[in-house]
Enzyme design. Structure first.
Site, PDB file in Angstrom:
ATOM      1  N   GLU A 286       0.871  -1.187   0.000  1.00 48.07           N
ATOM      2  CA  GLU A 286       0.000   0.000   0.000  1.00 48.07           C
ATOM      3  C   GLU A 286       0.899   1.226   0.000  1.00 48.07           C
ATOM      4  OE1 GLU A 286      -3.169  -0.285  -0.662  1.00 48.07           O
ATOM      5  OE2 GLU A 286      -2.615  -2.382  -0.810  1.00 48.07           O
ATOM      6  N   CYS A 320      -1.494   9.436   3.682  1.00 46.26           N
ATOM      7  CA  CYS A 320      -1.515   9.025   2.276  1.00 46.26           C
ATOM      8  C   CYS A 320      -2.796   9.522   1.620  1.00 46.26           C
ATOM      9  CB  CYS A 320      -1.406   7.524   2.173  1.00 46.26           C
ATOM     10  SG  CYS A 320      -2.576   6.696   3.227  1.00 46.26           S
TER      11      CYS A 320
HETATM   12  P1  NAD Z   1       8.862   4.674   3.444  1.00 47.12           P
HETATM   13  O1  NAD Z   1       8.607   3.949   2.179  1.00 47.12           O
HETATM   14  O2  NAD Z   1      10.001   5.601   3.501  1.00 47.12           O
HETATM   15  O3  NAD Z   1       9.066   3.642   4.627  1.00 47.12           O
HETATM   16  C1  NAD Z   1       8.103   2.636   4.928  1.00 47.12           C
HETATM   17  C2  NAD Z   1       8.812   1.481   5.595  1.00 47.12           C
HETATM   18  O4  NAD Z   1       9.659   0.857   4.649  1.00 47.12           O
HETATM   19  C3  NAD Z   1       9.678   1.885   6.775  1.00 47.12           C
HETATM   20  O5  NAD Z   1       9.537   0.921   7.797  1.00 47.12           O
HETATM   21  C4  NAD Z   1      11.079   1.842   6.166  1.00 47.12           C
HETATM   22  O6  NAD Z   1      12.073   1.629   7.122  1.00 47.12           O
HETATM   23  C5  NAD Z   1      10.935   0.670   5.223  1.00 47.12           C
HETATM   24  N1  NAD Z   1      11.953   0.551   4.180  1.00 47.12           N
HETATM   25  C6  NAD Z   1      12.722   1.520   3.628  1.00 47.12           C
HETATM   26  N2  NAD Z   1      13.536   0.993   2.694  1.00 47.12           N
HETATM   27  C7  NAD Z   1      13.283  -0.331   2.632  1.00 47.12           C
HETATM   28  C8  NAD Z   1      13.791  -1.415   1.862  1.00 47.12           C
HETATM   29  N3  NAD Z   1      14.736  -1.250   0.950  1.00 47.12           N
HETATM   30  N4  NAD Z   1      13.291  -2.656   2.064  1.00 47.12           N
HETATM   31  C9  NAD Z   1      12.308  -2.839   2.976  1.00 47.12           C
HETATM   32  N5  NAD Z   1      11.789  -1.858   3.740  1.00 47.12           N
HETATM   33  C10 NAD Z   1      12.269  -0.614   3.575  1.00 47.12           C
HETATM   34  O7  NAD Z   1       7.491   5.407   3.813  1.00 47.12           O
HETATM   35  P2  NAD Z   1       7.185   6.322   5.073  1.00 47.12           P
HETATM   36  O8  NAD Z   1       7.899   7.615   4.886  1.00 47.12           O
HETATM   37  O9  NAD Z   1       7.366   5.574   6.350  1.00 47.12           O
HETATM   38  O10 NAD Z   1       5.625   6.544   4.925  1.00 47.12           O
HETATM   39  C11 NAD Z   1       5.079   7.522   4.113  1.00 47.12           C
HETATM   40  C12 NAD Z   1       4.581   6.930   2.812  1.00 47.12           C
HETATM   41  O11 NAD Z   1       3.664   5.904   3.098  1.00 47.12           O
HETATM   42  C13 NAD Z   1       3.837   7.924   1.960  1.00 47.12           C
HETATM   43  O12 NAD Z   1       4.200   7.743   0.622  1.00 47.12           O
HETATM   44  C14 NAD Z   1       2.381   7.550   2.186  1.00 47.12           C
HETATM   45  O13 NAD Z   1       1.523   7.935   1.148  1.00 47.12           O
HETATM   46  C15 NAD Z   1       2.474   6.069   2.328  1.00 47.12           C
HETATM   47  N6  NAD Z   1       1.334   5.519   3.062  1.00 47.12           N
HETATM   48  C16 NAD Z   1       0.415   4.786   2.359  1.00 47.12           C
HETATM   49  C17 NAD Z   1      -0.689   4.270   3.007  1.00 47.12           C
HETATM   50  C18 NAD Z   1      -1.713   3.468   2.265  1.00 47.12           C
HETATM   51  O14 NAD Z   1      -2.532   2.828   2.897  1.00 47.12           O
HETATM   52  N7  NAD Z   1      -1.701   3.468   0.941  1.00 47.12           N
HETATM   53  C19 NAD Z   1      -0.856   4.493   4.366  1.00 47.12           C
HETATM   54  C20 NAD Z   1       0.113   5.226   5.055  1.00 47.12           C
HETATM   55  C21 NAD Z   1       1.206   5.728   4.392  1.00 47.12           C
END
Ligand code: NAD
Length: 514
Positions: A286, A320
């Protein structure tokens, strides 16, 4: 018998008693700040030298917690424990697994303000937003518990006279749960509880800026009776631990919520079959959004401005689902813009401990990114309010509106994830829908209109996973508004919906010849 599911009510902070109780919880959490937190692997507490420092984004000096940091060696250890535990956990009766979720919900409910207070300090959430995050975590536990009670019955299939057929949904195996910081409690708890109640074991890698609230949740699960090894708590670097576990041949599924960039990386990596791997990994991803509120010329203009301002600036636009584009019919554009500016100017920005309307953005990286989009906005549009950042104590950015932004500008296409909204003028409703659909995302959207024809047209043509009429585009409630988006917003897995648990199971048909 279980009661019917209804969502957890929000706290009314106009009631003085509620305010006092919340202040007490803030004091309690303040007294706990700065503690150390270990990893939890197979129930064992493991302290590492390397630490993730969780700081308060409102007050950079204040450390919320120092959390042990997993490396690949510890991730491997956690994988082995989860893999072994799966063999026993999958045999626990679904109703007992569900009972653990119900008990966990009851524990969180009793300590509701304490959890919300952690979100105020660790995620910079204003009271109301923190309260909604905790309520949503409770909802996920209550809802997925009940969904499991339904799913254990399987789905009816026909049997011929000579046979007896049964379709059951069985667990998958070890899942890697990777959660974001913006709903540090609700989404983390929802993804974890869905996977475990369906009979899987979990490696939980919470976001690096909000690991403490995740630790507190694991304590709740333990208190609720979850056996050791079912959920393993392994905060760590996304690039190091995340990639390692995504690639691991024993990983059966990955449940990810976060940015488009990381989601795509995980999706691609998970597709590769590694030596010793005997399945295709399932990925639930997501991702981001570029969410639009469309206002047509028949709209209630006060409702339009309120919806835009609330959806754009709630939790500083770090949802999001946040409205980052207001697409408005030319006949009412000036009036809606004026009303929106007036409402925005009323918002207070500051440390949310003091019950401000808006707190900080997440960290220095988020601050820099949002400020860089404000610079782009000054080129692409007309700054009508906000635009200032303040790094003195925390990462504060004023709620910002850019007017007269072209429909193809970067401000209209790229996810900013901060308190910035672009206003775009359109000539008619068809044009509005064209603009609404012109990004690669498709998460949420709203239409403010009093014309039934337009509402029905949008229902057909506005291509988003969650579409709202005559209200804002944030605030989905578990069990009422299943949540997930189209296109680059992800796999549309509909969290908090009736088919969500199926993602963490596989259907097994048995046929017995009579
Ligand atoms: P992010 O992608 O930076 O991080 C999300 C998670 O992924 C964190 O735990 C991070 O440590 C991890 N991560 C980073 N690199 C990785 C890798 N190479 N392999 C595996 N995991 C890795 O996102 P964020 O800044 O924490 O959250 C904000 C984003 O999330 C925004 O784009 C927002 O729109 C989205 N979001 C979407 C929803 C939805 O339901 N669609 C809900 C909430 C947030």
């Amino acid at each position: 018998m279980y009661q019917d599911y209804t969502h957890e009510p929000f706290t009314d902070f106009t009631v003085e008693k509620n305010r006092e109780e919340f202040q007490l919880a803030l004091k309690l959490v303040e007294s706990e700040l700065g503690k150390e937190y270990p990893l939890i692997i197979g129930g064992e507490r493991i302290t590492t030298e390397a630490k993730i420092i969780s700081e308060n984004p409102s007050n950079k000096e204040q450390i919320v917690g120092a959390v042990s940091k997993a490396n690949q060696h510890l991730a491997e250890q956690a994988m082995q424990v989860a893999d072994k535990t799966f063999n026993t956990w999958k045999k626990w009766r679904p109703e007992v697994r569900a009972d653990i979720l119900f008990r966990a919900a009851a524990i969180v409910r009793r300590r509701k303000h304490e959890f919300s207070a952690y979100l105020v300090y660790e995620a910079g959430k204003p009271w109301k937003e923190a309260d909604a995050d905790t309520a949503e975590a409770i909802d996920f536990l209550e809802y997925y518990g009940r969904q499991m009670l339904g799913l254990k019955k399987g789905f009816p299939v026909k049997s011929r006279k000579i046979e007896k057929n049964k379709l059951a949904y069985i667990p998958l195996g070890v899942g890697v749960v990777i959660s974001p910081w913006n709903f540090a409690f609700a989404i983390m708890a929802g993804m974890t509880s869905a996977a475990l109640v369906a009979g899987n074991t979990v490696l939980l890698k919470p976001a690096s800026t909000t690991p403490v609230v995740a630790y507190k949740f694991i304590e709740v699960l333990e208190e609720a009776g979850l056996p050791d090894g079912v959920v393993n708590y392994i905060p760590g670097s996304g690039a190091e631990v995340g990639d390692y576990l995504v690639d691991h041949p024993r990983t059966r599924f990955i449940s990810f919520t976060g940015s488009r960039e990381v989601g795509i990386r995980i999706y691609e990596r998970a597709a590769k079959v590694h030596p010793g791997q005997i399945w295709l990994k399932r990925v639930v991803a997501e991702m981001g959004g570029k969410d639009t509120i469309v206002v047509d010329h028949t709209a209630d203009l006060d409702l339009a401005a309120q919806s835009i301002v609330q959806s754009a600036f709630g939790f500083s636009g770090q949802k999001c689902s946040a409205c980052s584009r207001a697409v408005i019919h030319e006949d009412v554009y000036d009036e809606v813009l004026e009303k929106s500016i007036a409402l925005t100017k009323e918002l207070t920005v500051g440390n949310p401990v003091d019950d401000t309307n808006m707190g900080p953005v997440n960290d220095q990286g988020a601050f820099d990114k949002v400020m860089s989009y404000i610079a782009i906005g000054k080129e692409e549009g007309r700054l009508v309010t906000g635009g200032e950042g303040d790094l003195t104590n925390g990462y504060f950015i004023q709620p910002t509106i850019f007017a007269d932004v072209d429909e193809n500008a970067r401000l209209m296409k790229e996810e900013i994830f901060g308190p910035v909204v672009a206003f775009c003028k359109v000539k008619d409703f068809d044009h509005a829908l064209e603009v609404a659909n012109n990004t690669e995302y498709g998460l949420t959207g709203a239409v403010i209109s009093n014309k039934r024809e337009h509402i029905e047209k949008a229902r057909e043509e506005f291509h988003v996973g969650n579409l709202y009429f005559n209200r804002g585009c944030t605030g989905a409630i578990v069990g009422y508004h299943p949540f997930g988006g189209f296109n680059m917003s992800g796999t549309d897995s509909k969290a908090g919906g009736p088919d969500y648990l199926l993602h963490f199971t596989q259907g097994k048909l048995t046929t017995e010849q009579l």
